[in-house]
Design a protein around this motif. Structure first.
Motif, PDB file in Angstrom:
ATOM      1  N   LYS A 127      11.083  -5.361  -4.310  1.00  0.00           N
ATOM      2  CA  LYS A 127      10.519  -5.338  -2.960  1.00  0.00           C
ATOM      3  C   LYS A 127      10.163  -3.894  -2.609  1.00  0.00           C
ATOM      4  O   LYS A 127      11.021  -3.024  -2.636  1.00  0.00           O
ATOM      5  N   ILE A 128       8.878  -3.659  -2.302  1.00  0.00           N
ATOM      6  CA  ILE A 128       8.364  -2.321  -2.002  1.00  0.00           C
ATOM      7  C   ILE A 128       7.932  -2.273  -0.538  1.00  0.00           C
ATOM      8  O   ILE A 128       7.221  -3.162  -0.071  1.00  0.00           O
ATOM      9  N   TYR A 129       8.343  -1.215   0.166  1.00  0.00           N
ATOM     10  CA  TYR A 129       7.925  -0.996   1.546  1.00  0.00           C
ATOM     11  C   TYR A 129       7.004   0.217   1.590  1.00  0.00           C
ATOM     12  O   TYR A 129       7.339   1.282   1.083  1.00  0.00           O
ATOM     13  N   SER A 130       5.834   0.028   2.208  1.00  0.00           N
ATOM     14  CA  SER A 130       4.837   1.086   2.288  1.00  0.00           C
ATOM     15  C   SER A 130       4.213   1.090   3.676  1.00  0.00           C
ATOM     16  O   SER A 130       4.163   0.065   4.343  1.00  0.00           O
ATOM     17  N   SER A 131       3.722   2.241   4.086  1.00  0.00           N
ATOM     18  CA  SER A 131       3.023   2.320   5.365  1.00  0.00           C
ATOM     19  C   SER A 131       1.511   2.261   5.166  1.00  0.00           C
ATOM     20  O   SER A 131       0.755   2.386   6.121  1.00  0.00           O
ATOM     21  N   PHE A 132       1.073   2.037   3.931  1.00  0.00           N
ATOM     22  CA  PHE A 132      -0.353   1.946   3.623  1.00  0.00           C
ATOM     23  C   PHE A 132      -0.793   0.493   3.577  1.00  0.00           C
ATOM     24  O   PHE A 132      -0.123  -0.358   3.005  1.00  0.00           O
ATOM     25  N   PHE A 133      -1.935   0.213   4.150  1.00  0.00           N
ATOM     26  CA  PHE A 133      -2.518  -1.124   4.152  1.00  0.00           C
ATOM     27  C   PHE A 133      -3.273  -1.331   2.839  1.00  0.00           C
ATOM     28  O   PHE A 133      -4.054  -0.475   2.419  1.00  0.00           O
ATOM     29  N   ILE A 134      -3.034  -2.446   2.176  1.00  0.00           N
ATOM     30  CA  ILE A 134      -3.719  -2.750   0.922  1.00  0.00           C
ATOM     31  C   ILE A 134      -4.859  -3.702   1.239  1.00  0.00           C
ATOM     32  O   ILE A 134      -4.637  -4.803   1.734  1.00  0.00           O
ATOM     33  N   LYS A 135      -6.073  -3.245   0.958  1.00  0.00           N
ATOM     34  CA  LYS A 135      -7.214  -4.123   1.201  1.00  0.00           C
ATOM     35  C   LYS A 135      -7.917  -4.408  -0.124  1.00  0.00           C
ATOM     36  O   LYS A 135      -7.831  -3.628  -1.064  1.00  0.00           O
ATOM     37  N   ASN A 136      -8.572  -5.516  -0.175  1.00  0.00           N
ATOM     38  CA  ASN A 136      -9.330  -5.928  -1.358  1.00  0.00           C
ATOM     39  C   ASN A 136      -8.474  -6.024  -2.615  1.00  0.00           C
ATOM     40  O   ASN A 136      -8.924  -5.726  -3.700  1.00  0.00           O
ATOM     41  N   TYR A 137      -7.202  -6.431  -2.464  1.00  0.00           N
ATOM     42  CA  TYR A 137      -6.349  -6.594  -3.638  1.00  0.00           C
ATOM     43  C   TYR A 137      -6.655  -7.939  -4.287  1.00  0.00           C
ATOM     44  O   TYR A 137      -6.625  -8.975  -3.636  1.00  0.00           O
ATOM     45  N   GLN A 138      -6.978  -7.921  -5.569  1.00  0.00           N
ATOM     46  CA  GLN A 138      -7.263  -9.142  -6.318  1.00  0.00           C
ATOM     47  C   GLN A 138      -5.968  -9.645  -6.916  1.00  0.00           C
ATOM     48  O   GLN A 138      -5.454  -9.062  -7.861  1.00  0.00           O
ATOM     49  N   ASN A 139      -5.411 -10.702  -6.360  1.00  0.00           N
ATOM     50  CA  ASN A 139      -4.135 -11.230  -6.849  1.00  0.00           C
ATOM     51  C   ASN A 139      -4.394 -12.292  -7.911  1.00  0.00           C
ATOM     52  O   ASN A 139      -4.653 -13.437  -7.598  1.00  0.00           O
ATOM     53  N   TYR A 140      -4.324 -11.876  -9.165  1.00  0.00           N
ATOM     54  CA  TYR A 140      -4.491 -12.802 -10.275  1.00  0.00           C
ATOM     55  C   TYR A 140      -3.147 -13.337 -10.752  1.00  0.00           C
ATOM     56  O   TYR A 140      -3.091 -14.154 -11.634  1.00  0.00           O
ATOM     57  N   ASP A 141      -2.084 -12.829 -10.189  1.00  0.00           N
ATOM     58  CA  ASP A 141      -0.744 -13.170 -10.638  1.00  0.00           C
ATOM     59  C   ASP A 141       0.013 -13.856  -9.497  1.00  0.00           C
ATOM     60  O   ASP A 141       0.152 -13.295  -8.422  1.00  0.00           O
ATOM     61  N   ASN A 142       0.510 -15.059  -9.731  1.00  0.00           N
ATOM     62  CA  ASN A 142       1.240 -15.790  -8.694  1.00  0.00           C
ATOM     63  C   ASN A 142       2.600 -15.190  -8.405  1.00  0.00           C
ATOM     64  O   ASN A 142       3.255 -15.585  -7.450  1.00  0.00           O
ATOM     65  N   ASP A 143       3.050 -14.227  -9.222  1.00  0.00           N
ATOM     66  CA  ASP A 143       4.354 -13.610  -9.028  1.00  0.00           C
ATOM     67  C   ASP A 143       4.315 -12.427  -8.069  1.00  0.00           C
ATOM     68  O   ASP A 143       5.295 -11.730  -7.918  1.00  0.00           O
ATOM     69  N   ILE A 144       3.169 -12.189  -7.425  1.00  0.00           N
ATOM     70  CA  ILE A 144       3.021 -11.072  -6.492  1.00  0.00           C
ATOM     71  C   ILE A 144       2.691 -11.611  -5.107  1.00  0.00           C
ATOM     72  O   ILE A 144       1.812 -12.442  -4.948  1.00  0.00           O
ATOM     73  N   ASN A 145       3.432 -11.120  -4.101  1.00  0.00           N
ATOM     74  CA  ASN A 145       3.204 -11.528  -2.721  1.00  0.00           C
ATOM     75  C   ASN A 145       3.093 -10.279  -1.869  1.00  0.00           C
ATOM     76  O   ASN A 145       3.960  -9.410  -1.935  1.00  0.00           O
ATOM     77  N   ILE A 146       2.042 -10.177  -1.069  1.00  0.00           N
ATOM     78  CA  ILE A 146       1.847  -9.042  -0.166  1.00  0.00           C
ATOM     79  C   ILE A 146       1.825  -9.564   1.260  1.00  0.00           C
ATOM     80  O   ILE A 146       1.076 -10.485   1.573  1.00  0.00           O
ATOM     81  N   SER A 147       2.678  -8.978   2.107  1.00  0.00           N
ATOM     82  CA  SER A 147       2.703  -9.376   3.513  1.00  0.00           C
ATOM     83  C   SER A 147       2.722  -8.120   4.381  1.00  0.00           C
ATOM     84  O   SER A 147       2.971  -7.018   3.903  1.00  0.00           O
ATOM     85  N   TYR A 148       2.455  -8.311   5.667  1.00  0.00           N
ATOM     86  CA  TYR A 148       2.377  -7.204   6.606  1.00  0.00           C
ATOM     87  C   TYR A 148       3.255  -7.513   7.802  1.00  0.00           C
ATOM     88  O   TYR A 148       3.242  -8.622   8.324  1.00  0.00           O
ATOM     89  N   ASN A 149       4.051  -6.521   8.235  1.00  0.00           N
ATOM     90  CA  ASN A 149       4.934  -6.667   9.372  1.00  0.00           C
ATOM     91  C   ASN A 149       4.849  -5.378  10.180  1.00  0.00           C
ATOM     92  O   ASN A 149       5.292  -4.331   9.718  1.00  0.00           O
ATOM     93  N   ASN A 150       4.283  -5.466  11.375  1.00  0.00           N
ATOM     94  CA  ASN A 150       4.011  -4.284  12.202  1.00  0.00           C
ATOM     95  C   ASN A 150       3.157  -3.312  11.400  1.00  0.00           C
ATOM     96  O   ASN A 150       2.084  -3.651  10.970  1.00  0.00           O
ATOM     97  N   ASN A 151       3.611  -2.099  11.172  1.00  0.00           N
ATOM     98  CA  ASN A 151       2.840  -1.108  10.411  1.00  0.00           C
ATOM     99  C   ASN A 151       3.355  -0.953   8.986  1.00  0.00           C
ATOM    100  O   ASN A 151       3.182   0.094   8.372  1.00  0.00           O
ATOM    101  N   THR A 152       4.001  -1.987   8.477  1.00  0.00           N
ATOM    102  CA  THR A 152       4.606  -1.929   7.149  1.00  0.00           C
ATOM    103  C   THR A 152       3.993  -2.967   6.223  1.00  0.00           C
ATOM    104  O   THR A 152       3.841  -4.127   6.597  1.00  0.00           O
ATOM    105  N   THR A 153       3.638  -2.537   5.017  1.00  0.00           N
ATOM    106  CA  THR A 153       3.195  -3.442   3.966  1.00  0.00           C
ATOM    107  C   THR A 153       4.406  -3.739   3.092  1.00  0.00           C
ATOM    108  O   THR A 153       5.097  -2.812   2.654  1.00  0.00           O
TER     109      THR A 153
END
Length: 96
Positions: free
Chosen positions: A48-74
Motif C-alpha cells: 500500500k503506497i500513499y502519495s500526494s500526487f494525482f495519477i492520471k491516464n494510468y493504463q491498468n492492464y493488471d487486475n492486481d493493482i487498485n488506485i483510489s483517491y481520498n482527499n488529497n491522497t492517492t
C-alpha cells in the motif's frame, strides 16, 4: 521518497510517495521518508503506497493493482506473491 516497483522487465510505478506499507513473514512494516537503509524480502500480500500526487491516464492492464483517491491522497494497492526491496537515500526499489 521515490518509489519504483519493477516486475520482470517492466516498470509498474515510478512515483513520489510519503509512506509505504509492505507485507512480511512476521506481519506488516512501514517505510517513511528518511528511513534507514535496508534490504528485505517481502511476502505475499498487498503493498500500500500513499502519495500526494494525482495519477492520471494510468493504463491498468493488471487486475492486481487498485488506485483510489481520498482527499488529497492517492492510495495505490498492489497485490503480490513475493518480492524484494532495497531502500537507500530515500529511493525505494521493489522487485516483484
Amino acid at each position: 521518497m521515490k518509489i519504483l516497483i519493477l516486475k520482470k522487465e517492466k516498470t509498474l510505478f515510478d512515483i513520489e510517495g510519503y509512506a509505504v506499507f509492505l507485507p512480511s513473514s512476521k506481519g506488516k512494516f512501514e517505510i517513511l521518508n528518511n528511513h534507514c537503509s535496508m534490504i528485505s524480502m517481502i511476502s505475499s500480500g498487498i503493498i500500500k503506497i500513499y502519495s500526494s500526487f494525482f495519477i492520471k491516464n494510468y493504463q491498468n492492464y493488471d487486475n492486481d493493482i487498485n488506485i483510489s483517491y481520498n482527499n488529497n491522497t492517492t492510495i495505490i494497492k498492489v497485490k503480490i506473491n513475493y518480492g524484494f526491496l532495497n531502500f537507500k537515500n530515500n529511493i525505494l526499489t521493489i522487485l516483484l
